[in-house]
Every structure is written in structure tokens, then in C-alpha cells.
Design a protein around this motif. Sequence first.
Motif, PDB file in Angstrom:
ATOM      1  N   TYR A   1       0.714  -1.674  -0.046  1.00 16.01           N
ATOM      2  CA  TYR A   1       0.334   0.018  -0.654  1.00 16.01           C
ATOM      3  C   TYR A   1       0.833   1.435  -0.346  1.00 16.01           C
ATOM      4  O   TYR A   1       1.649   1.394   0.826  1.00 16.01           O
ATOM      5  N   ILE A   2       0.651   2.341  -0.925  1.00 22.39           N
ATOM      6  CA  ILE A   2       1.129   3.560  -0.486  1.00 22.39           C
ATOM      7  C   ILE A   2      -0.081   4.573   0.085  1.00 22.39           C
ATOM      8  O   ILE A   2      -1.222   4.674   0.334  1.00 22.39           O
ATOM      9  N   TYR A   3       0.527   4.965   1.092  1.00 20.96           N
ATOM     10  CA  TYR A   3       0.010   5.346   2.765  1.00 20.96           C
ATOM     11  C   TYR A   3       0.013   6.750   2.216  1.00 20.96           C
ATOM     12  O   TYR A   3       1.233   7.084   2.393  1.00 20.96           O
TER      13      TYR A   3
ATOM     14  N   PRO B   1      -4.549  10.782  -9.419  1.00 24.96           N
ATOM     15  CA  PRO B   1      -4.814   9.690 -11.340  1.00 24.96           C
ATOM     16  C   PRO B   1      -3.856   9.486 -11.844  1.00 24.96           C
ATOM     17  O   PRO B   1      -3.476   8.138 -12.273  1.00 24.96           O
ATOM     18  N   ASP B   2      -2.492  10.213 -11.108  1.00 19.60           N
ATOM     19  CA  ASP B   2      -1.005   9.933 -12.158  1.00 19.60           C
ATOM     20  C   ASP B   2      -0.962   8.543 -11.568  1.00 19.60           C
ATOM     21  O   ASP B   2       0.420   8.005 -12.366  1.00 19.60           O
ATOM     22  N   LEU B   3      -0.877   8.342 -10.347  1.00 17.41           N
ATOM     23  CA  LEU B   3       0.180   7.715  -9.360  1.00 17.41           C
ATOM     24  C   LEU B   3      -0.600   6.175 -10.578  1.00 17.41           C
ATOM     25  O   LEU B   3      -0.419   5.373 -10.050  1.00 17.41           O
ATOM     26  N   LYS B   4      -2.287   6.178 -10.557  1.00 18.21           N
ATOM     27  CA  LYS B   4      -3.161   5.453 -10.873  1.00 18.21           C
ATOM     28  C   LYS B   4      -2.514   4.327 -11.600  1.00 18.21           C
ATOM     29  O   LYS B   4      -2.195   3.641 -12.606  1.00 18.21           O
ATOM     30  N   LYS B   5      -2.529   5.492 -13.114  1.00 18.96           N
ATOM     31  CA  LYS B   5      -2.135   5.301 -14.086  1.00 18.96           C
ATOM     32  C   LYS B   5      -0.339   4.476 -13.881  1.00 18.96           C
ATOM     33  O   LYS B   5       0.093   3.766 -14.902  1.00 18.96           O
ATOM     34  N   GLU B   6       0.471   4.885 -13.286  1.00 17.85           N
ATOM     35  CA  GLU B   6       1.414   4.630 -12.587  1.00 17.85           C
ATOM     36  C   GLU B   6       1.259   3.052 -12.338  1.00 17.85           C
ATOM     37  O   GLU B   6       2.061   2.276 -13.185  1.00 17.85           O
ATOM     38  N   LEU B   7       0.089   2.583 -11.873  1.00 18.38           N
ATOM     39  CA  LEU B   7       0.614   1.391 -11.129  1.00 18.38           C
ATOM     40  C   LEU B   7      -0.215   0.614 -11.610  1.00 18.38           C
ATOM     41  O   LEU B   7       0.167  -0.525 -12.051  1.00 18.38           O
ATOM     42  N   ARG B   8      -0.557   0.877 -12.995  1.00 18.32           N
ATOM     43  CA  ARG B   8      -1.093  -0.164 -14.368  1.00 18.32           C
ATOM     44  C   ARG B   8      -0.011  -0.777 -14.474  1.00 18.32           C
ATOM     45  O   ARG B   8       0.094  -1.546 -15.351  1.00 18.32           O
ATOM     46  N   LYS B   9       0.490   0.512 -15.139  1.00 26.08           N
ATOM     47  CA  LYS B   9       2.236  -0.325 -15.941  1.00 26.08           C
ATOM     48  C   LYS B   9       2.325  -0.850 -15.228  1.00 26.08           C
ATOM     49  O   LYS B   9       3.568  -1.916 -15.777  1.00 26.08           O
ATOM     50  N   PHE B  10       3.493  -0.906 -14.226  1.00 22.45           N
ATOM     51  CA  PHE B  10       3.549  -1.469 -13.543  1.00 22.45           C
ATOM     52  C   PHE B  10       3.443  -2.920 -12.659  1.00 22.45           C
ATOM     53  O   PHE B  10       4.064  -3.629 -12.578  1.00 22.45           O
ATOM     54  N   HIS B  11       1.857  -2.528 -12.478  1.00 28.41           N
ATOM     55  CA  HIS B  11       1.143  -4.138 -12.366  1.00 28.41           C
ATOM     56  C   HIS B  11       1.561  -4.949 -13.405  1.00 28.41           C
ATOM     57  O   HIS B  11       1.851  -6.327 -13.704  1.00 28.41           O
ATOM     58  N   ASP B  12       1.815  -4.219 -14.512  1.00 27.88           N
ATOM     59  CA  ASP B  12       1.524  -5.040 -15.944  1.00 27.88           C
ATOM     60  C   ASP B  12       3.313  -5.684 -15.522  1.00 27.88           C
ATOM     61  O   ASP B  12       3.759  -6.488 -16.507  1.00 27.88           O
ATOM     62  N   ILE B  13       4.626  -5.129 -15.933  1.00 30.76           N
ATOM     63  CA  ILE B  13       5.152  -5.737 -16.011  1.00 30.76           C
ATOM     64  C   ILE B  13       6.044  -6.576 -14.590  1.00 30.76           C
ATOM     65  O   ILE B  13       6.332  -7.856 -14.770  1.00 30.76           O
ATOM     66  N   LEU B  14       4.801  -6.600 -14.013  1.00 31.63           N
ATOM     67  CA  LEU B  14       5.110  -6.824 -12.520  1.00 31.63           C
ATOM     68  C   LEU B  14       4.736  -8.858 -13.285  1.00 31.63           C
ATOM     69  O   LEU B  14       4.928  -9.898 -12.405  1.00 31.63           O
TER      70      LEU B  14
ATOM     71  N   GLU C   1       4.619  -9.590 -16.027  1.00 28.65           N
ATOM     72  CA  GLU C   1       5.617 -10.386 -16.968  1.00 28.65           C
ATOM     73  C   GLU C   1       6.574 -10.794 -16.835  1.00 28.65           C
ATOM     74  O   GLU C   1       6.895 -11.617 -17.127  1.00 28.65           O
ATOM     75  N   LEU C   2       7.220 -10.312 -14.982  1.00 30.93           N
ATOM     76  CA  LEU C   2       8.036 -11.029 -14.795  1.00 30.93           C
ATOM     77  C   LEU C   2       7.926 -12.006 -13.975  1.00 30.93           C
ATOM     78  O   LEU C   2       7.985 -12.727 -13.692  1.00 30.93           O
ATOM     79  N   GLY C   3       5.934 -12.419 -13.578  1.00 26.13           N
ATOM     80  CA  GLY C   3       6.011 -13.468 -12.750  1.00 26.13           C
ATOM     81  C   GLY C   3       6.656 -13.249 -11.394  1.00 26.13           C
ATOM     82  O   GLY C   3       5.976 -14.345 -10.533  1.00 26.13           O
ATOM     83  N   LEU C   4       5.821 -11.943 -11.051  1.00 28.38           N
ATOM     84  CA  LEU C   4       6.014 -11.150  -9.598  1.00 28.38           C
ATOM     85  C   LEU C   4       5.054 -11.633  -8.724  1.00 28.38           C
ATOM     86  O   LEU C   4       4.291 -10.313  -9.445  1.00 28.38           O
ATOM     87  N   ASP C   5       3.757 -12.147  -8.294  1.00 32.92           N
ATOM     88  CA  ASP C   5       2.236 -11.921  -7.670  1.00 32.92           C
ATOM     89  C   ASP C   5       2.479 -10.990  -6.390  1.00 32.92           C
ATOM     90  O   ASP C   5       2.987 -11.337  -5.781  1.00 32.92           O
ATOM     91  N   PHE C   6       2.311  -9.268  -6.587  1.00 28.17           N
ATOM     92  CA  PHE C   6       2.402  -8.320  -5.990  1.00 28.17           C
ATOM     93  C   PHE C   6       1.822  -7.176  -6.618  1.00 28.17           C
ATOM     94  O   PHE C   6       1.650  -7.147  -7.936  1.00 28.17           O
ATOM     95  N   ARG C   7      -0.074  -7.002  -5.718  1.00 27.70           N
ATOM     96  CA  ARG C   7       0.112  -5.868  -6.423  1.00 27.70           C
ATOM     97  C   ARG C   7      -0.097  -4.699  -4.872  1.00 27.70           C
ATOM     98  O   ARG C   7       0.235  -5.298  -3.570  1.00 27.70           O
ATOM     99  N   VAL C   8       0.078  -3.113  -5.770  1.00 31.31           N
ATOM    100  CA  VAL C   8      -0.042  -2.253  -4.474  1.00 31.31           C
ATOM    101  C   VAL C   8      -1.586  -1.313  -4.725  1.00 31.31           C
ATOM    102  O   VAL C   8      -1.399  -1.065  -6.349  1.00 31.31           O
ATOM    103  N   ASP C   9      -1.444  -0.844  -4.085  1.00 26.63           N
ATOM    104  CA  ASP C   9      -2.893  -0.190  -3.619  1.00 26.63           C
ATOM    105  C   ASP C   9      -2.493   1.574  -3.060  1.00 26.63           C
ATOM    106  O   ASP C   9      -1.874   1.459  -2.371  1.00 26.63           O
ATOM    107  N   ILE C  10      -4.003   2.153  -3.000  1.00 27.26           N
ATOM    108  CA  ILE C  10      -2.916   3.312  -2.569  1.00 27.26           C
ATOM    109  C   ILE C  10      -4.416   3.814  -1.588  1.00 27.26           C
ATOM    110  O   ILE C  10      -5.238   3.651  -1.467  1.00 27.26           O
TER     111      ILE C  10
END
Lengths: 395, 596
Positions: free
Chosen positions: A114-116, A126-139, A141-150
Motif C-alpha cells: 500500500y501507498i499510504y 490519478p497519475d499514480l494510478k496510471k503508473e500503478l497500472r503500468k507497473f502491475h503489467d511489468i510485474l 510479465e516478470l511473474g511477481l505476485d505483488f499488487r500495490v494499492d493507494i
Amino acid sequence: MTTTKKQLHRIDLIFKNEDDCKEILRNALSRSDQEIVNEMVNSGLKGRGGAGFPTGLKWKLTAESKEKEKYVICNADEGEPGTFKDREILTRVPHKVLSGMAICAKIIGAQKGYIYLRGEYKFLVPDLKKELRKFHDILDELGLDFRVDIFLGSGAYICGEESALIESMEGKRGEPRNKPPFPSVKGFKGKPTVVNNVETLAHSYTILKFGAKKFRDLGVKDSRGSKVFSVSGDTPIPGIYELELGMTVQDFVDDFSDGDCKAVQVGGASGFLVPRKRFGKTTIGYQGKLTGISLPTGGSMMIFNSSRSMYNVLNNYLDFFEEESCGQCTPCRVGCQQLLKGIKAVKRGEKPTSYLNQLLKLTETMKLTAKCGLGQSVANSFSSIVENFREEMIY
Amino acid sequence: MSNMVNLTINGIAVSVEEDKTILEAAKELHIKIPTLCYHKDLCVAGNCRVCVVEQVGNHKLVASCATPVSEGMEINTNTLKVRNCRKHIIELLLTEHREECTKCYRNGHCELQELSAEYQITNQDFIDLVPDKNYTIDMLSPAIEKDDSKCIRCQRCVRTCAEIQSVGAIAVAHKGSEMKISTFFDRSLDEVVCTNCGQCIVHCPTGALTEKSYVEKVWDAIADPEAHVVVQTAPAVRVGLGEELGLGSGTRVTEKMVSALRRLGFDSVLDTNFTADLTIMEEGTELLTRLKRALVEDDPDVALPMATSCSPGWVKYIEHKYPEYLPNLSTCKSPQQMFGALAKTYYAKNIKVAPENIVSVSIMPCTAKKFEANRPEMKDSGYKDVDFVLTTRELAVMIRQAGIEFEKLNDESFDSIMGIGSGAGVIFGATGGVMEAALRTAYEIVTGREVPFDNLEITPVRGLEGVKEATVKIEGTVKEWDFLEGVELKCAVTNGLENAHQLMEAIKRGDKFYHFIEIMACPGGCLGGGGQPFPVDNEIRLKRMEAIYAEDRDLPIRKSHENPEIIQIYKEFLEKPLSHKSHKLLHTSYVKREQY
């Protein structure tokens, strides 16, 4: 003695906008957890929120727990007056912070982060959410089971304290917990949790990219690496600067003041005021907090010129704490009210000047007995200002 | 057994279990560390900081209530640093606290006052913060007064309300200097989910939460030559009152209490145990009637389990939190209210006094009873059935004011009529007592034999456990009740509203089925009520409980239906349980209330 550098070293690691987080993560995933923990420990990185707990050790302690469910929390509740660097990091290089979280998650075994985010930073969402979507795609792709919420805070200063932050996330009133147990043992939802400052996580990215040595080569003993400073007050060049740790306040003032500087508040409202006569003897770093030789900081550097009334400065800080103390423990809740009312009474002549000495004794009690780290430091500004600018409190 | 940890406190070595705190370890060495926010009944808060001690190697002081012991720890509880800090903390608390000790209800019973005497806080150097605070006193509730100016923010009340009672009527609001204990939108306690149980009062260290006192009104009534003042005393009062008057916990003082009440000037000293017995007759019959409707008539509308309705805290709780279960609540009034309704009818007629001249006073271990007496429906006698309710503590105040040397009093017995109670009535004061009393009577009605337990003691429903269950198989029924032959009567007993919450949830989920449940709002039942003496913890509750059961054992009549005055009242006045007259005077209805 800590060695001091003659000239200020501007560093450009944090904000350099590299677009290689996929590579960094891929590389990190190929290394063993132990290897990365060692890298972190060797780097000497300490928490950049101000408290300075060794980051590698924090990760290591949390990784050692056998619990299955663990959490990584990025503390972006940047509420210390005079601190505004985390906002900038999250705006300009959020992927570094996210990568830091992902690596930490891999090592400790967390699936959820979580980002507190400070309530007042809602505009970043809004910008962070966009960034999170991109980042989750990368994860993925790399096969890392991890998700971040705000998670958005609601505006309480105290929620920057990690256990109060966790309470707040659990839907409770933001109040610091009793420690031990520390979050590494019992954190969010009672599970082992790493809570790291935004900048700390961004540094971990640098360390993994360039190795511990490059980071360790910066700074001085016990205060390794660079640090992002929020420079404000009477300076022609306010803003955000990444500087090497271990500088003296004098070095800093030479670079940032216009020549008229009577004091610098290091570490925001809960930090210490350094008067001109101590500029040369005070370094910025983590060791010797109590000897006054070197001072830790979450990054706030406030410069005051000769036109400033230190009474007003202190009054302002105490006003803030009187309102922002969570109110649960006696020394912080009542102590702040007494300090604020006390300086006013002395100024108006309702209390003798010797009352300041009594209040100084009270600040000792507050430092020794308050429940949390913030409560223990709220009186720092009082003691350092009253000790150095006593006449301004009276006349 | 858990691992042992070795540490030293003030240089003395001690070995304690690893899950102990410094405070607990010190206690084993008979070293007292002062506390305020700490209470044995509650989770640790560690917020007042009065219990700080020095740990060698740690620059900061640590809160002994919140810090677990660790191997090799060296603790000092009485250094200059510790004493100075503690003194500061007490001084700080006093600056936020309206110091009107001589005018305070808790004068002489206040933990802050005690501590400030111990630390000789004789001059207040710090600035008095009270004049600048916008403190309010909430006096609207008929049961509880809340004075924010006496509050030290220890949150014992908040933890009590949430943890023990699962009510959450009070919570912390605001922060910093504005931080206070508040209610939903800062409404009066009268307008929120508060059950008036008064557990917050017995857990409050100062005078911030107190019962609304009716002592002066009762003195006025006693002084009024026109008034005939009758007093009833609840079962738990007789095992609590002694504590408030300097006797040890769990001292039985029934006869001395009667004699004290007489000396206070009450015209007639009667016993709530009588109406406790009456409750058993009515409620027992109601249960059997419900069972008949369910088992013989297959009536789908009959609400089971039937729940007891003696505890007004529990009644208000269910009205707020489980209104869908209101049909399950027995329609019987509590013994206090049955007594009130009869005092101004049956009793008045019997002693030939006009009911309007009767002032009916009750002495209760309870603050919710004050609320109950003020419920608008409690006027079935044509007058306010119970005029004033005093707590055990308030009775002690009157006894002290009257200059009565309580210990030296002679033993006296209750007046009649409505002064005889059975052992079954006495045990209403302990959790499980109503169940036990009901079973003693119902089983005998149905089978013609005594309950199959040694000496009538139904031990599975006794004790302090959160939820107690019992199953009684009904065998050898008499003809009238033969539809119950072979039925296993499933019962549950619980005390404290958090436990009640758990039980209700289990019932709601369908995990549990019972025919009859007894619920008391306070831990331990009425003996641990919100009107009982300070302090309280489980050790004290157990002593009071032993006293209650001893009282039962020593009484000649131990079953409600054998109480001669009960037999008499049915013969002369009520006819039979659930008669038309009973319904009018002894039964009531409930209302749905808001959730907040």
C-alpha cells in the motif's frame, strides 16, 4: 568524530529519470533474497523519514518471520512542516518507489503493498494510478505476485508514525501503538509489515541498480548515501535538493543562504534549531542525535534570517503540535499545551522568566516518557530554541 | 507452561513467565508501580504514562504496563528520573482536570486524587488549562452523568464500553488539546446506544463518569410526614455493600443492611428477592407456555429461545442492536419493576395506605435500573411504579451520612409482606442465577421432582465464564406436561454484553439453538453491576459470587414456588401466573431503538 566535507556535493541519483525498472526488477528477481538483503545492509541505508532505522535490518527482520501473510507499506504521509520532497519523488519517479516496494515484497514474502498517501496529496492519485497500472503489467510479465494499492490518509499528522499509520489503515483512530511488538512482527492486520518512507524505497532502487558500494561511498560513517532535502525559508533558492549526508550546517548555509542567516531548523517542527554559533560544529546525519553534534532530518531545512522572531517561530510550531498531537498520551497532549501557554505567559509577563527553566525540565519528561517517536520529539524545537534564543522569548 | 524469563527489578532477581509485563513482574516482588489507564479487566493502553520505569541501557523510560519482560532486563522503578517524570505527568493531568475535589462525587474514591496525595503535589506550577477548555457536563441521562472536566483521557471507559460491553456508546473524538471522550455526534448519553449499564463508571478512575444521584430526593421523601417510604433491596446489594463500608469483599451483610435501612427512616424494608421469586413463577410459566406452543401446537410464530429480561442493560442493548429478536425477550418485567407495580397496588391495599402516598425506593447494584424505572411504560400501578433508584454506593453514602456504625448494627429481618425471598431469589445476583432458579421451579412443576443436581446446585451455569451451556433432559413428566417427556431443554447463560453479542451472533447464524437463554449485562451478573463498590476485578467478583451462593445455601426456602408469600399473593391477588392481573402489572413490552 565524524569527518566533514568542505564543499557541498550535489547528487543526482533519485530524480534521474531512468526508464529501466523492468531490468532492475528482472535482475533483482534473479538474485537470492539473502544476497539482496546483504546488499541493503551493506549500503548503510537508513530510514529517510527521519528516524533513521537501518532499512536492510528492517527487511531482514520482517523476512525472518514465518507468517504467510505480510505487507509492504510506503509511508507517503509527508506531514512534517517544511518537508515536501516525497511529493516530488512520487511525481517525478514513482516507478522507483514502486520497484523498491516490489523488491522488498519479494524478499519478505508479501503479496500486497500500500501507498499510504497524505490526504492533501489527493491530486497525485490519478497519475499514480496510471503508473500503478503500468507497473502491475511489468510485474505480471516478470511473474511477481505483488499488487500495490493507494490508501488515502485523512489529514492527521500523527499518521506518519508507522504504527498510527497502520491503525489508520485498519479503519481505527490514528494513534501510535505500544512497542514492542514492532510492525516487523505485528503490523497491518497483525501481520509482519515493512513500513518505509517514499525516499527510502527510491534509494533502494538506486542501491540495486548501482550496488551497495556506490551508495556507501557517499556520506560519512553511520550516515551513508545521499538525501533529498526540502529547503525553505529565507533563501534565494528554495526547493528540493539531493545532497550528500555528513555536511555541516555551515556548508549548507554557505550554499543556500544569502548571507543573512541566524538559525536553521533541521528536521521540521519536531527537529532542532541550530543557531549560527553552532553551524560549524553541527553535521547533518544520523549519529549522536542526543549530543547535538549531528542531527537527523526527514529532509526539512528551514533557514531563518535576522528579521525572524524566534518566539514567533516557536509559537508557530507549538500551535501545530498542540493541535496535531494524537492526544492519547499525557506528556505529549498536555505537555504541548503547557509549552504553548507557557511561552505566551512568559512573553506577557504573567509568569517569571525562570518559568522557562521549569518548562525545559518538562521537555525532558516529554522526551523520556511520551509513547511514540513523534511525542518524544515534539519538544525538541522548544528546548533548542529556548536554550539558544532565551532573550527573544522574554523581550 | 510457558518459558520463564529472568530479570531484576530494583536489584532484586525475579523469574516470571515470558508473557508477563514489567508491571506484573514487579507485583510478584511486592513492588507497587502506580497506574491510571491500566485496568485488569481491559486491554493495555499504555497512554497515561504514570507507570514509567527505567530500563538499564534504554535512555527513554518505558511504560511498565505495556512492556513485556525480557531475559536479563534490569529495571528500576524508583530512581530520581522516574519519580520526577511521574510527578510531572501527574501535574500535567491535574492541569487538565477541574480540581474541585471537595465538591466531587468521587472525593475519597478517586485514583488521581490518591496519586497526587502519594506524590505530594502540593503546589501547581503549571498553568491551569481548565478555564480555556469548553468542557461540558452531560446530565440528561436518568442514570449516568458525564463530566468532561474531570476526565483524564485514560480511555478506560472507552475500552470497557467496546471490549466488555460491545456497545461503543463512547469513543475518542478529536485530537491534541481538543481530544475528548465523546458520543455519536456528541449527543447526550440519553440519546445514544448507551445501555446505562454503568460499567464505565466502575472503570473510571476519577469523577468523570458517575451515576445520577437521587440520595437527596430519598432523604426528602423520608422527611416527608405524608409519605410512606418503602424500600426494596436487590440480591447483589447484600454482598457488595460491606465493601463500601470498610468490610472485606464478599462479606454478607443482609441483616445489618436491613437494620441500617430501618434506621435511615424507611417505613418498610422489603426484599426484591420476593419479586425475583415472582419472576420465576411468571417467566417459568411463560417458558413452558412457549414450549407448549412450539412442541404441541406447532405454532411457527413462537419465538425461541426465550431470553430473560431482568437486566435492563441487556434489554436496552437488544432494543438497539437486535430489535428483530424482541419477541424472544420474556415479557416479564424485572423484579424491581414487578415490585414497584405491586408496592402501589397489592402492598398499598394490604397495609391500607393510599398509593399516591407511597414512595417506592429501590437499592440496586445497577445504574440501568435508574433508566428502567424512568421508562414511560413503567406506570402500570397508575403511578410511577418505582420512584427512586439508588445504587449500592449511594446507600453507603446515606448510611455514612446518618452516622450509623454499620459493623456494630444488630441483625434484623425484612418486613412483611413482600419481604420473604427464597434462595432462588438470592442467586439472581450472580450470572446463571435466574437460569438456576427457573430450572429449580420449572423442572419440579413438570416432573413433580427436584432438579437432578446435588443440593439443588446447578453448577454448569455457575461461574464467570463468558458463555455457559446446560442441557437438562426432562423425564418422568406429570400428566399435564407430558408433551415435554424426553425433551432436552437447551439453555445458555452469559454475562457481559460482549459475550451476549457473541451468543446472539451464534444464534443468528444458526450455529446454536437454545430454548432458554439468560443474559446479564454486567460481568459476573448483578454482583458485578455498574452500581457496585469500587474497585472491581474478577477476584472481587468471585468473592461476591461465593457470598451469594452461601446466602442461598443458608436460606430455609430455596425454591421460588415454595415461598409462602408467593403462594399467598397468587391466592389473594394475582390468581395464577400469566393471569389477566399478572399481565397488567407484571409484564411489559419493548421498543426498537436506533443503532448509534
